[in-house]
Design a protein around this motif. Structure first.
Motif, PDB file in Angstrom:
ATOM      1  N   ARG A  64      -1.650  31.224  35.453  1.00  0.00           N
ATOM      2  CA  ARG A  64      -2.083  29.826  35.458  1.00  0.00           C
ATOM      3  C   ARG A  64      -1.063  28.971  34.705  1.00  0.00           C
ATOM      4  NH1 ARG A  64      -8.702  30.420  34.775  1.00  0.00           N
ATOM      5  NH2 ARG A  64      -9.079  30.748  37.010  1.00  0.00           N
TER       6      ARG A  64
ATOM      7  N   THR B 239     -11.431  31.982  39.792  1.00  0.00           N
ATOM      8  CA  THR B 239     -10.927  33.057  38.934  1.00  0.00           C
ATOM      9  C   THR B 239     -11.011  34.404  39.634  1.00  0.00           C
ATOM     10  OG1 THR B 239     -11.570  31.848  36.938  1.00  0.00           O
ATOM     11  CG2 THR B 239     -11.201  34.213  36.706  1.00  0.00           C
TER      12      THR B 239
ATOM     13  N   GLU C  40      -8.275  34.610  42.212  1.00  0.00           N
ATOM     14  CA  GLU C  40      -6.952  34.814  41.619  1.00  0.00           C
ATOM     15  C   GLU C  40      -6.761  36.249  41.150  1.00  0.00           C
ATOM     16  OE1 GLU C  40      -6.855  31.912  38.551  1.00  0.00           O
ATOM     17  OE2 GLU C  40      -6.528  30.219  39.906  1.00  0.00           O
TER      18      GLU C  40
END
Length: 329
Positions: A126, A25, A28
């Motif tokens: 996502r 996470t 990203e």
């Protein structure tokens, strides 16, 4: 493929899964860190002590049977509207249904607890998880988290089955109706539960009436109030066996299957057994029956198989596998 789902915040594989989730996470979001020590304190605490951080929540693990490793996780945060968090599947295990199995179990548990809906957030980039959530019926909702790029989704739930620990009087009241019908249906479906075909409803009702005196009985009731499942716990009455109990007659109505009701009934009996001082549970089930997958997935350990142990409803002798489970003291 088969996927085993278990609830276990203390699972030894959970810290690594949560760490991988948070590291991915952060990367990203453009804030890549080199290891767990670089994670924000709150995120790092989840991986270091998930039992404490998620004490009020439900932590689910997904295991691929052929490897025996936990390869996915999900946290269902408690609240008036339960929230799905930390959905993660190891990259090498993706495309095998683990995320869907975790989500399905989380939704079943939320419905069974009486939640009217479940919500979650997902980063807009996502696309894989977002497609899964949309397929499961999640829709855009009013934002409760205004971080840029974060989508808020919610899914309404149908009422779930209610599980009740019955008093002896309640067992006797349901014996000639829903409980007897449940037992008769199980025998008609081929379950080896002490009866031969064709099952006699009066004998089934009489068995439940006796169980009201000798056993703890849990029944599940569907949204319409009808009996949808049951399980019993028989305690050992000898002086040297009072630490031990036996699970028997775990039954789910055919119309209620696929809702994880068997697992919930089993968990209710296990929790009561532990809370009332039992430290060991045993059971037996016909070898190679569908029930074996349920018990193994719930942490029960096979102790051995006995050939020609009991007759199936048609009178053919079948092997039985004995299982046990040690309960936390």
């Amino acid at each position: 493929m088969n996927v085993l789902i278990e609830e276990n915040a203390a699972h030894p594989g959970l810290p690594a899964l949560l760490t991988a989730y948070h590291l991915a996470t952060e990367a990203e979001k453009g804030a890549a860190v080199t290891g767990p020590a670089g994670l924000p304190a709150a995120r790092r605490a989840e991986a270091e002590d998930p039992v404490t951080v998620f004490a009020a929540d439900t932590v689910l693990l997904a295991t691929v049977p052929e490897t025996g490793r936990a390869a996915g996780c999900l946290v269902l945060k408690a609240g008036a509207v339960p929230e799905v968090k930390r959905v993660w599947v190891e990259p090498e295990a993706r495309g095998r249904g683990l995320a869907g199995a975790l989500m399905g179990e989380a939704l079943r548990r939320a419905a069974a607890a009486g939640a009217a809906s479940v919500r979650l957030t997902v980063w807009e980039w996502r696309q894989g998880p977002l497609a899964l959530y949309r397929k499961l019926g999640f829709e855009p909702a009013a934002s409760w988290d205004d971080r840029p790029g974060l989508l808020c989704l919610e899914k309404p739930l149908a009422p779930g089955d209610r599980i009740e620990h019955l008093t002896p009087e309640a067992v006797r009241a349901h014996a000639p109706g829903g409980l007897a019908a449940l037992l008769v249906e199980a025998v008609e479906d081929g379950a080896s539960v002490g009866f031969l075909a064709p099952p006699d409803p009066a004998e089934a009702a009489a068995w439940w009436a006796r169980a009201a005196v000798t056993r703890d009985v849990w029944a599940a009731f569907g949204p319409d109030g009808a009996v949808s499942g049951a399980v019993t716990l028989l305690r050992t009455d000898t002086a040297n066996g009072r630490h031990r109990g036996e699970i028997a007659r775990l039954l789910v109505h055919r119309a209620a299957r696929g809702r994880a009701l068997g697992r919930r009934l089993l968990a209710a009996a296990e929790a009561h057994a532990a809370a009332t001082g039992l430290t060991l549970l045993v059971l037996d089930t016909q070898t190679d029956s569908p029930a074996e997958r349920l018990y193994r997935g719930a942490g029960w350990i096979p102790a051995g198989t006995i050939p020609e142990y009991a007759a199936d409803p048609e009178g053919t002798l079948r092997a039985t596998t004995l299982y046990y489970k040690l309960l936390a003291a």
